[in-house]
Design a protein around this motif. Structure first.
Motif: not given
Length: 225
Positions: A23-26, A29-33, A113-115
């Motif tokens: 989850v942390a990796r996803d 990768a989506a731009g969250f810190d 992952t998108e959701e």
């Protein structure tokens, strides 16, 4: 503030290391810190207070301290924190308990992952995010609570503070279950302005979160207006 906006900071809490890391990796990768992770409830409380994330992605089933208790403690301690529960359980009692503890949203672990990334972004903005089917359950609970007589803390004193027309209008749309984005579009104002109106209304009504605000609005009959 100039230039690029700051990325949304997130903390992931789950007692399964592989799931937590994925989850942390996803999210990264989506731009969250991703500023922290934790594997149990007590650790989650300590690390969240140290890092003060924008969004806490929280599993309910945790050792040391249950997820709902973590949620309750951190929402009280960190006023700007939004909590998105990510749980394997779709049990109605779990969902309602999480919301009453201050969670902004509730997503099942079967989400894509998108959701998930979409839900974290919307949660950071203050929108209630629920796995399809659960939103109706939560609104139904609001209505049930609103039908029960609420104790009046003010006795015989004046109870209803003065809201502006715009604050009342925003409150009415909140009661109907609209997201802040939908309210902004409906009233042709900015998302930030909607948030400001909600914060002002919370202050005037001496309420603490959106759950209490919706209950107040339904008690006042604003959802039918």
């Amino acid at each position: 503030m100039t230039g690029a906006t700051q990325p949304i900071t997130v903390m992931v809490v789950d007692d399964h290391p592989m799931w937590r890391d994925a989850v942390a990796r996803d999210l990264a990768a989506a731009g969250f810190d991703v500023v922290a992770t934790a594997g149990d409830g007590a650790q989650a409380v300590r690390r969240a207070k140290a890092t003060v994330p924008d969004v806490l992605v929280l599993d309910l089933n945790l050792p040391e301290l249950p997820g709902v208790q973590v949620c309750k403690e951190l929402v009280a301690a960190l006023p700007g924190l939004r909590v998105l529960v990510l749980s394997a359980s779709g049990e109605h009692a779990d969902v309602l308990e999480a919301v009453k503890s201050g969670a902004t949203g509730y997503l099942l672990k079967s989400a894509s992952t998108e959701e998930l990334t979409d839900a974290v972004g919307r949660t950071a903005a203050g929108d209630p995010v629920f796995t399809p089917g659960l939103a109706g359950l939560v609104l139904g609970e609001y209505r049930r609570l609103a039908s029960e007589p609420a104790p009046s803390p003010g006795g015989d004193g004046p109870k209803a503070p003065q809201l502006t027309d715009r604050e009342t209008e925003v409150l009415r749309l909140v009661a109907k279950g609209l997201s802040y984005k939908q309210i902004a579009e409906r009233l042709v104002i900015s998302h930030r302005t909607v948030q400001n109106h909600v914060q002002n209304t919370l202050g005037k009504l001496q309420l603490h979160n959106r759950v209490e605000l919706v209950r107040y609005a339904i008690e006042a009959g604003l959802d039918d207006a």
